[in-house]
Design a protein around this motif. Sequence first.
Motif, PDB file in Angstrom:
ATOM      1  N   GLU A 184      36.365  32.011  43.395  1.00 56.65           N
ATOM      2  CA  GLU A 184      36.776  33.007  42.815  1.00 56.65           C
ATOM      3  C   GLU A 184      36.481  33.602  41.696  1.00 56.65           C
ATOM      4  O   GLU A 184      36.348  34.786  41.750  1.00 56.65           O
ATOM      5  N   ALA A 185      36.886  32.781  41.151  1.00 55.02           N
ATOM      6  CA  ALA A 185      36.619  32.817  39.347  1.00 55.02           C
ATOM      7  C   ALA A 185      35.934  33.230  38.961  1.00 55.02           C
ATOM      8  O   ALA A 185      36.179  33.783  38.560  1.00 55.02           O
ATOM      9  N   LEU A 186      34.748  33.167  39.866  1.00 51.72           N
ATOM     10  CA  LEU A 186      33.669  33.080  38.905  1.00 51.72           C
ATOM     11  C   LEU A 186      32.698  34.022  40.211  1.00 51.72           C
ATOM     12  O   LEU A 186      31.506  34.966  40.376  1.00 51.72           O
TER      13      LEU A 186
ATOM     14  N   ALA B  68      38.751  27.857  44.490  1.00 51.40           N
ATOM     15  CA  ALA B  68      39.550  28.614  43.249  1.00 51.40           C
ATOM     16  C   ALA B  68      38.651  29.110  42.524  1.00 51.40           C
ATOM     17  O   ALA B  68      37.874  30.048  41.664  1.00 51.40           O
ATOM     18  N   LYS B  69      37.587  28.285  42.553  1.00 55.70           N
ATOM     19  CA  LYS B  69      36.268  28.285  41.070  1.00 55.70           C
ATOM     20  C   LYS B  69      35.980  29.454  41.686  1.00 55.70           C
ATOM     21  O   LYS B  69      34.769  30.125  40.282  1.00 55.70           O
TER      22      LYS B  69
ATOM     23  N   ALA C 267      35.793  26.851  35.573  1.00 55.05           N
ATOM     24  CA  ALA C 267      34.956  28.122  35.453  1.00 55.05           C
ATOM     25  C   ALA C 267      34.052  28.194  34.159  1.00 55.05           C
ATOM     26  O   ALA C 267      32.812  28.568  34.324  1.00 55.05           O
ATOM     27  N   ASP C 268      34.650  28.516  32.834  1.00 55.98           N
ATOM     28  CA  ASP C 268      34.164  28.478  31.695  1.00 55.98           C
ATOM     29  C   ASP C 268      32.908  27.803  31.179  1.00 55.98           C
ATOM     30  O   ASP C 268      31.756  28.130  31.118  1.00 55.98           O
TER      31      ASP C 268
END
Length: 231
Positions: A67-69, A64-65, A40-41
């Motif tokens: 969601e993380a963003l 998942a990505k 994600a970073d």
Amino acid sequence: MGSIAINLQEVKRRLSAAALEAGRSADSVTLLAVSKTFPADAVRQAHAAGQRAFGENYVQESLAKIEALADLRSALQWHLIGPLQSNKARGVAAAFDWVHSVDRLKIAERLAEHRPASLPPLQVCLQVNISGEASKSGLAVAEVLPVARAVVALGGDRLRLRGLMAIPEPAEGLADQRAPHRALFELRAELNTHGLGLDTLSMGMSADLEAAVLEGATILRVGSAIFGART
Ligand SMILES: *Cc1c(COP(=O)(O)O)cnc(C)c1O
């Protein structure tokens, strides 16, 4: 400037040069940054450098990505470009803006069924096996018109058919790279004689983006040239 920002500049330079050569406006081509396998970073860095549209291949990883963003959700456009099984359609229909990899009617039906009414229509492309390779996914050329008509006939406000996507067989040299991209362009033109109104050609990757722009790509899917080699 970080390497992702530098790489983005270089890809945009290539895009603009090819558009100039094709007599097209660079604005007529959307650059999709393919972030599969990158964290994600890396997406945050690309976003900070001005990139807005991102492509993902693997459903689990991408959900998942996304969601993380979640804090950036309204600033990002998420495109699924990898294979999709119908049992994953619910999560995809809720999380993504686009799906490029629709390769059978059943997937389109599931996506339409599960697209939340609160969201704009899911934008979809049909994936076409344009090089005719036995092992590759995508609709055979002869199947595209009937499936496109059936997807449009699903109607409603949940799903909108925008165009075609292909992953041509890798080729060396501009002429060989252009041939399958031209075939996809011509297939869209043929479909549009049947009134389908398709405006999108999703084609061109890191190695052949110039060929794709010269043949009319409207969305380039570029991964390694932006994020680096995948391990
Ligand atoms: C990985 C992938 C890309 C990006 O490929 P690069 O060669 O890294 O630019 C584009 N489209 C699809 C469908 C992919 O799976």
